[in-house]
Design a protein around this motif. Sequence first.
Motif, PDB file in Angstrom:
ATOM      1  N   PHE A 155      -4.550  -9.059   4.158  1.00  0.00           N
ATOM      2  CA  PHE A 155      -4.494  -8.160   3.007  1.00  0.00           C
ATOM      3  C   PHE A 155      -5.875  -8.015   2.375  1.00  0.00           C
ATOM      4  O   PHE A 155      -6.298  -6.888   2.039  1.00  0.00           O
ATOM      5  CB  PHE A 155      -3.506  -8.699   1.969  1.00  0.00           C
ATOM      6  CG  PHE A 155      -3.553  -7.963   0.658  1.00  0.00           C
ATOM      7  CD1 PHE A 155      -2.888  -6.762   0.500  1.00  0.00           C
ATOM      8  CD2 PHE A 155      -4.284  -8.464  -0.411  1.00  0.00           C
ATOM      9  CE1 PHE A 155      -2.948  -6.063  -0.697  1.00  0.00           C
ATOM     10  CE2 PHE A 155      -4.347  -7.776  -1.615  1.00  0.00           C
ATOM     11  CZ  PHE A 155      -3.674  -6.575  -1.755  1.00  0.00           C
ATOM     12  N   ARG A 195      -7.469  -0.086  -7.560  1.00  0.00           N
ATOM     13  CA  ARG A 195      -6.020   0.055  -7.361  1.00  0.00           C
ATOM     14  C   ARG A 195      -5.346  -1.269  -7.709  1.00  0.00           C
ATOM     15  O   ARG A 195      -5.672  -2.305  -7.120  1.00  0.00           O
ATOM     16  CB  ARG A 195      -5.698   0.443  -5.913  1.00  0.00           C
ATOM     17  CG  ARG A 195      -6.126   1.868  -5.563  1.00  0.00           C
ATOM     18  CD  ARG A 195      -5.837   2.171  -4.103  1.00  0.00           C
ATOM     19  NE  ARG A 195      -6.149   3.567  -3.792  1.00  0.00           N
ATOM     20  CZ  ARG A 195      -7.373   4.018  -3.521  1.00  0.00           C
ATOM     21  NH1 ARG A 195      -8.394   3.191  -3.521  1.00  0.00           N
ATOM     22  NH2 ARG A 195      -7.565   5.299  -3.263  1.00  0.00           N
ATOM     23  N   ARG A 242      -8.042  -4.702   1.713  1.00  0.00           N
ATOM     24  CA  ARG A 242      -8.421  -4.375   0.336  1.00  0.00           C
ATOM     25  C   ARG A 242      -9.923  -4.106   0.218  1.00  0.00           C
ATOM     26  O   ARG A 242     -10.342  -3.247  -0.564  1.00  0.00           O
ATOM     27  CB  ARG A 242      -8.004  -5.506  -0.602  1.00  0.00           C
ATOM     28  CG  ARG A 242      -8.052  -5.136  -2.076  1.00  0.00           C
ATOM     29  CD  ARG A 242      -7.533  -6.266  -2.960  1.00  0.00           C
ATOM     30  NE  ARG A 242      -7.284  -5.811  -4.316  1.00  0.00           N
ATOM     31  CZ  ARG A 242      -8.216  -5.747  -5.260  1.00  0.00           C
ATOM     32  NH1 ARG A 242      -9.454  -6.118  -4.995  1.00  0.00           N
ATOM     33  NH2 ARG A 242      -7.918  -5.295  -6.468  1.00  0.00           N
ATOM     34  N   ARG A 243     -10.727  -4.838   0.966  1.00  0.00           N
ATOM     35  CA  ARG A 243     -12.173  -4.583   0.921  1.00  0.00           C
ATOM     36  C   ARG A 243     -12.497  -3.181   1.425  1.00  0.00           C
ATOM     37  O   ARG A 243     -13.424  -2.532   0.928  1.00  0.00           O
ATOM     38  CB  ARG A 243     -12.919  -5.629   1.752  1.00  0.00           C
ATOM     39  CG  ARG A 243     -12.999  -6.984   1.070  1.00  0.00           C
ATOM     40  CD  ARG A 243     -13.599  -8.029   1.978  1.00  0.00           C
ATOM     41  NE  ARG A 243     -15.013  -7.847   2.214  1.00  0.00           N
ATOM     42  CZ  ARG A 243     -15.998  -8.259   1.397  1.00  0.00           C
ATOM     43  NH1 ARG A 243     -15.684  -8.863   0.256  1.00  0.00           N
ATOM     44  NH2 ARG A 243     -17.266  -8.081   1.705  1.00  0.00           N
ATOM     45  N   TRP A 268       0.822  -1.207   0.000  1.00  0.00           N
ATOM     46  CA  TRP A 268       0.000   0.000   0.000  1.00  0.00           C
ATOM     47  C   TRP A 268       0.859   1.260   0.000  1.00  0.00           C
ATOM     48  O   TRP A 268       0.546   2.240  -0.689  1.00  0.00           O
ATOM     49  CB  TRP A 268      -0.949  -0.004   1.198  1.00  0.00           C
ATOM     50  CG  TRP A 268      -1.902  -1.158   1.195  1.00  0.00           C
ATOM     51  CD1 TRP A 268      -1.958  -2.186   2.087  1.00  0.00           C
ATOM     52  CD2 TRP A 268      -2.940  -1.406   0.233  1.00  0.00           C
ATOM     53  NE1 TRP A 268      -2.959  -3.061   1.751  1.00  0.00           N
ATOM     54  CE2 TRP A 268      -3.582  -2.602   0.621  1.00  0.00           C
ATOM     55  CE3 TRP A 268      -3.381  -0.731  -0.905  1.00  0.00           C
ATOM     56  CZ2 TRP A 268      -4.648  -3.153  -0.091  1.00  0.00           C
ATOM     57  CZ3 TRP A 268      -4.438  -1.273  -1.625  1.00  0.00           C
ATOM     58  CH2 TRP A 268      -5.057  -2.468  -1.224  1.00  0.00           C
ATOM     59  N   TYR A 315      -1.918  -6.227  -5.491  1.00  0.00           N
ATOM     60  CA  TYR A 315      -2.332  -7.618  -5.334  1.00  0.00           C
ATOM     61  C   TYR A 315      -1.328  -8.379  -4.480  1.00  0.00           C
ATOM     62  O   TYR A 315      -0.113  -8.185  -4.601  1.00  0.00           O
ATOM     63  CB  TYR A 315      -2.446  -8.305  -6.702  1.00  0.00           C
ATOM     64  CG  TYR A 315      -3.283  -7.525  -7.685  1.00  0.00           C
ATOM     65  CD1 TYR A 315      -4.668  -7.426  -7.528  1.00  0.00           C
ATOM     66  CD2 TYR A 315      -2.699  -6.870  -8.763  1.00  0.00           C
ATOM     67  CE1 TYR A 315      -5.432  -6.690  -8.419  1.00  0.00           C
ATOM     68  CE2 TYR A 315      -3.458  -6.138  -9.663  1.00  0.00           C
ATOM     69  CZ  TYR A 315      -4.822  -6.047  -9.485  1.00  0.00           C
ATOM     70  OH  TYR A 315      -5.580  -5.317 -10.366  1.00  0.00           O
TER      71      TYR A 315
END
Length: 332
Positions: free
Chosen positions: A169, A180, A173-174, A146, A183
Amino acid sequence: MPELRLPAGARLIPLREILAAFRQHGLQAWGECLPGQLQAVLGERPHGELAGWLAAVAAVPELHGAEVVLDAPAVGVSHPAVDRAALAAALRALHPWRKGPYDLCGVVVDTEWRSDWKWARVAPHLASLQGRCVLDVGCGNGYHLWRIAGAGAQLVVGVDPTQLFLAQFLAVRRLVGGGRPVYLLPLGIEHVPPALAAFDTVLSMGVLYHRRSPVDHLLELKGALRSGGELVLETLVIDGGPGRVLVPTGRYAKMRNVWFIPSVPELERWLARVGFRRVRTVDVSVTGTDEQRSTDWMRFESLADFLDPADPSRTVEGLPAPRRAVLLAETP
């Protein structure tokens, strides 16, 4: 794309999106084998607690229009319509949190490591990350992914085989929301196709001393970089000149899997020997108990428990206490 037979919840991984990004950035060779790699790891060898971890991820709200901060010490997300107590419960189900910190809609995840301190030591020395394709090997739960995205990278890929870190992670991410290209894949460096030569920047931080063959690891990192790409290597080191390497006979700071800890000059020589150029050491720091410590979000032993209480300059095994160096190098 072949149908994957994965545990319930594993479809939280946006595979189609990842494969499209790989095609866009010249990673087709990896994209072709990635579904099979995920099937082997998650479908055939899932961690026994993976289903529960993914259920906790599914309890995290998928936000849209959240305010996201990726260029501050705490990776931050804020949104007015979040049940903070429910979010905290879901995130605590993913204990222990080792890399951070995070401030997620008012839930402050005080992780074991102040990973922002490491980033502060690394980031000023990097080539600009703006528009770059970046690989982070051994990325943990993705905190630095990030931060790299916040520095302007165009594609950020992390690999780490620990499936709990994948769940952490995915939870973040949610909250951060889509859009973005960041991954995390539950894989190791050995899953990156040899001689891929596709990434502008490759980071390996806190990995080298866990490898039985550190020179092979350096060659793997070199193979992932395009010509002129930049390696960021952060690892344990010892004092001394060329030729000095600590090989623990048992544990090191209670870790079983520490194999080789070189001096800085010896590590520079290893990098040059495998073909890197412009090798330079930009930071050497002693790891302190204010940077790595137990917290409410990581309630197990931490650095203070790994050091000799009578002499904190030594580990409990009588070896030199953790000292870490950051080295940069380039591919020809």
